[in-house]
Design an enzyme around this catalytic site. Structure first.
Site, PDB file in Angstrom:
ATOM      1  N   LYS A 172       0.714  -1.146   0.044  1.00 15.78           N
ATOM      2  CA  LYS A 172       0.037   0.075   0.139  1.00 15.78           C
ATOM      3  C   LYS A 172       0.823   1.266   0.033  1.00 15.78           C
ATOM      4  O   LYS A 172       0.864   2.074   0.665  1.00 15.78           O
ATOM      5  CB  LYS A 172      -0.926   0.072   1.169  1.00 15.78           C
ATOM      6  CG  LYS A 172      -2.172  -1.065   1.110  1.00 15.78           C
ATOM      7  CD  LYS A 172      -3.019  -0.938   1.879  1.00 15.78           C
ATOM      8  CE  LYS A 172      -3.981  -1.963   1.676  1.00 15.78           C
ATOM      9  NZ  LYS A 172      -3.705  -3.492   2.239  1.00 15.78           N
ATOM     10  N   PRO A 218     -10.607  -7.567  -1.740  1.00 20.91           N
ATOM     11  CA  PRO A 218     -10.362  -8.380  -0.469  1.00 20.91           C
ATOM     12  C   PRO A 218     -11.766  -7.811   0.407  1.00 20.91           C
ATOM     13  O   PRO A 218     -12.522  -6.979  -0.075  1.00 20.91           O
ATOM     14  CB  PRO A 218      -9.331  -7.291   0.173  1.00 20.91           C
ATOM     15  CG  PRO A 218      -9.398  -6.256  -0.488  1.00 20.91           C
ATOM     16  CD  PRO A 218     -10.032  -6.160  -1.754  1.00 20.91           C
ATOM     17  N   GLY A 219     -12.092  -8.681   1.638  1.00 20.43           N
ATOM     18  CA  GLY A 219     -13.078  -8.464   2.486  1.00 20.43           C
ATOM     19  C   GLY A 219     -14.171  -9.394   2.434  1.00 20.43           C
ATOM     20  O   GLY A 219     -15.001  -9.269   3.084  1.00 20.43           O
ATOM     21  N   ARG A 227      -8.028 -14.412   6.358  1.00 22.45           N
ATOM     22  CA  ARG A 227      -8.451 -14.926   7.533  1.00 22.45           C
ATOM     23  C   ARG A 227      -9.362 -16.312   7.401  1.00 22.45           C
ATOM     24  O   ARG A 227      -9.054 -17.254   8.159  1.00 22.45           O
ATOM     25  CB  ARG A 227      -8.889 -13.970   8.649  1.00 22.45           C
ATOM     26  CG  ARG A 227      -7.822 -13.147   9.050  1.00 22.45           C
ATOM     27  CD  ARG A 227      -8.345 -11.926   9.858  1.00 22.45           C
ATOM     28  NE  ARG A 227      -9.185 -10.904   9.021  1.00 22.45           N
ATOM     29  CZ  ARG A 227      -9.738  -9.934   9.402  1.00 22.45           C
ATOM     30  NH1 ARG A 227      -9.878  -9.581  10.818  1.00 22.45           N
ATOM     31  NH2 ARG A 227     -10.196  -9.068   8.209  1.00 22.45           N
ATOM     32  N   ALA A 279       2.484   4.601  -0.188  1.00 23.47           N
ATOM     33  CA  ALA A 279       1.940   5.894  -0.168  1.00 23.47           C
ATOM     34  C   ALA A 279       2.717   6.851   0.361  1.00 23.47           C
ATOM     35  O   ALA A 279       2.576   7.449   1.364  1.00 23.47           O
ATOM     36  CB  ALA A 279       0.580   5.769   1.003  1.00 23.47           C
TER      37      ALA A 279
END
Ligand code: C5P
Length: 222
Positions: free
Chosen positions: A67, A175-176, A198, A69
């Site tokens: 990520k 994702p998610g 997970r 940044a």
């Protein structure tokens, strides 16, 4: 969809453990089901950046979820080192602005690697800042000719809206799913592949869980 990575079964394993032996143990159980591993700070900060080449040597596509940044000059260095260490792709934030993203895009292009742009995130806190600007971030990606994006499966309505902006040519990973509440069927209406961490690595039986996920994926796209 222009992507050099071929993601088996539309499923990316997020190896967010802090122990390489544990990751390898899971991979041993699911190695014939997936071919793409996303690694990030938990594993790399615990076990070192060489994790990338270890997974590459085992034959996996590796997506480095760093990520990224920072300012353009630093972003360029982070991407370059990550690619030199063997990563096929790197995940980069868009909220830092077009120049920072462009620095990543340019070095990825030069090194013939992939870049995924985070347009929005999957956790509740993403509503505070990121979500409000997600469409602008998508537009930055389009302006820069970026093909690969990360969109959250926890926000299927926004996912569809942003997919419309990105167009059919974009390649979207999401994702998610599972622990964060995202659903496979809704997600695959705007995404090309899903990222699961997970639900797999915390499962008592990662192989069976992964097979079930793949069944759901196949049902969703049939
Ligand atoms: O464990 P779980 O399946 O929720 O893992 C989701 C993975 O996707 C984590 O590695 C997380 O850092 C990552 N991710 C995310 N939302 C984004 C981008 C990446 O959850 N927008």
């Amino acid at each position: 969809m222009v992507i050099k990575l071929k993601i088996k079964n539309k499923l990316i394993f997020a190896a967010d453990l802090d122990n390489l032996d544990e990751v390898n143990n899971i991979l041993n159980q699911i190695s014939n089901l997936i071919n793409t591993v996303k690694i990030g700070y938990p594993l790399v900060l615990s076990e070192g950046i060489e994790c990338i080449s270890k997974f590459k040597n085992l034959g996996y596509n590796v997506i480095a979820d760093f990520k990224v940044a920072d300012i353009p000059a630093t972003n360029k260095k982070i991407c370059k080192i990550t690619f030199e260490k063997g990563a096929d792709a790197i995940i980069v934030h868009g909220f830092v602005g077009k120049d920072s993203v462009k620095a990543c895009k340019d070095i990825a292009k030069k090194m013939n690697k992939e870049l995924f742009l985070v347009v929005d995130m999957s956790h509740p806190g993403s509503r505070q800042f990121l979500e409000k600007n997600s469409k602008e971030i998508a537009k930055i990606g389009l302006e820069l000719g970026i093909k690969n994006y990360v969109l959250p499966s926890t926000k299927p309505k926004i996912g569809l809206e942003i997919r419309k902006i990105l167009g059919d040519e974009a390649f979207v990973i999401s994702p998610g799913i599972g622990v964060q509440g995202g659903e496979i069927k809704k997600t695959l209406k705007f995404a090309d592949a899903i990222i699961v961490g997970r639900s797999i690595y915390q499962s008592k039986d990662p192989m069976t869980t992964t097979k079930k996920l793949i069944n759901h994926i196949n049902l969703a796209i049939s």
